[in-house]
Design an enzyme around this catalytic site. Structure first.
Site, PDB file in Angstrom:
ATOM      1  N   SER A  59     -58.974  51.823  27.818  1.00 34.54           N
ATOM      2  CA  SER A  59     -57.978  50.772  27.617  1.00 34.54           C
ATOM      3  C   SER A  59     -57.079  50.606  28.845  1.00 34.54           C
ATOM      4  CB  SER A  59     -57.177  51.075  26.342  1.00 34.54           C
ATOM      5  OG  SER A  59     -56.397  49.979  25.943  1.00 34.54           O
ATOM      6  N   ASP A  63     -63.780  43.870  19.793  1.00 31.25           N
ATOM      7  CA  ASP A  63     -62.552  44.625  20.058  1.00 31.25           C
ATOM      8  C   ASP A  63     -61.360  43.898  19.432  1.00 31.25           C
ATOM      9  OD1 ASP A  63     -60.188  45.696  21.419  1.00 31.25           O
ATOM     10  OD2 ASP A  63     -61.576  46.596  22.846  1.00 31.25           O
ATOM     11  N   HIS A  71     -61.913  48.874  19.238  1.00 27.19           N
ATOM     12  CA  HIS A  71     -61.314  49.328  20.495  1.00 27.19           C
ATOM     13  C   HIS A  71     -61.513  50.832  20.685  1.00 27.19           C
ATOM     14  CE1 HIS A  71     -58.749  48.713  23.949  1.00 27.19           C
ATOM     15  NE2 HIS A  71     -57.898  49.648  23.552  1.00 27.19           N
TER      16      HIS A  71
END
EC number: 3.1.1.3
Length: 342
Positions: free
Chosen positions: A130, A212, A249
């Protein structure tokens, strides 16, 4: 969130991202000065069973927003990289990667320099999740000294272009500093783009998912996707596994499919994952097979502590100012001090 509803998201970014990088020449010369004391940056680096000043075959793990290094990686790439023969090291910029992304980057740059020296001047791989990917690419773009010290970058769900899904939080003035910076069209992502940071700088593999729920757009399998870098190995999970394959995610970091791609990237002689090393038979969205049952349970719940930290963490009503070295690349954007000037 349905894939069909996300398809239109790509159009939002189309006006923000050109088909080719705007600036092809990266910043050069000496590194910018750190804003934080070295002692503070050193305190944010930890290696498993070793000292950063004397470590064999390190791999640097850079966490995602709302987490520390162990919170991001204890249930996945700390054990997995150990099994692959690495000594995992990680940074934990306080608080929980919610501070200014530019400051978070200083922790990473300092860590790379320390681990390079501590391993006998050997290049090291960097693995991120991320915001960690954005931090890594920001560091490689604006801190030239680390380019020759990084062997490869394996980025899971990086948001190089930010995410359109952060906009509502910004509008309510309930965003952390780094969340402002990870919003599509922010001054920070604009500066990265204009400084040439949307092209790979070291051999790079980006693994991401169209489904995501945090980072979007990711649906086009093209340069419009937030995780896409020019000349990088860009692996959209659905392009390999089909449109019905769903990983979120967290799953972009923890899934068996992600592990197979990451393992390929770490073993590859080119520094990028090899398409021949993964395929439809590897399309398992569950946590990696080589994890323990306890680690798999923790991996499946990875987003819970991140969400809690973001809710409880610092908030502000504007994007942090750019550091002087980045301002020329985002002239006209607005930050806390007003319109950015050179």
């Amino acid at each position: 969130m349905k894939l069909l509803s996300l398809t239109g998201v790509a159009g939002v970014l189309a006006t923000c991202v050109a088909a080719t990088p705007l600036v092809k020449r990266l910043p050069s010369g000496s590194d910018p000065a750190f804003s934080q004391p070295k002692s503070v940056l050193d305190a944010g680096l930890t290696c498993q069973g070793a000292s950063p000043s004397s470590v064999s075959k390190p791999i640097l793990l850079v966490p995602g927003t709302g987490t520390t290094g162990p919170q991001s990686f204890d249930s996945n790439w700390i054990p997995l990289s150990t099994q692959l023969g690495y000594t995992p090291c990680w940074i934990s910029p306080p608080p929980f990667m919610l501070n200014d992304t530019q400051v978070n980057t200083e922790y990473m740059v300092n860590a790379i320099t320390a681990l390079y020296a501590g391993s006998g001047n050997n290049k090291l791989p960097v693995l991120t999740w991320s915001q960690g990917g954005l931090v890594a690419q920001w560091g490689l773009t604006f801190f030239p000294s680390i380019r020759s010290k990084v062997d490869r970058l394996m980025a899971f769900a990086p948001d190089y272009k930010g995410t359109v899904l952060a906009g509502p939080l910004d509008a309510l003035a309930v965003s952390a500093p780094s969340v402002w910076q990870q919003t599509t069209g922010s001054a920070l992502t604009t500066a990265l783009r204009n400084a040439g940071g949307l092209t790979q700088i070291v051999p790079t593999t980006n693994l991401y998912s169209a489904t995501d729920e945090i980072v979007q757009p990711q649906v086009s399998n093209s340069p419009l996707d937030s995780s896409y870098l020019f000349n990088g190995k860009n692996v959209q999970a659905q392009a390999v596994c089909g449109p019905l394959f769903v990983i979120d995610h967290a799953g972009s970091l923890t899934s068996q499919f992600s592990y197979v791609v990451g393992r390929s990237a770490l073993r590859s002689t080119t520094g990028q994952a090899r398409s021949a090393d993964y395929g439809i038979t590897d399309c398992n969205p569950l946590p990696a097979n080589d994890l323990t049952p306890e680690q798999k349970v923790a991996a499946a719940a990875l987003l819970a502590p991140a969400a809690a930290a973001i809710v409880a963490g610092p908030k502000q009503n504007c994007e942090p100012d750019l550091m002087p070295y980045a301002r020329p690349f985002a002239v006209g954007k607005r930050t806390c001090s007003g319109i950015v000037t050179p």
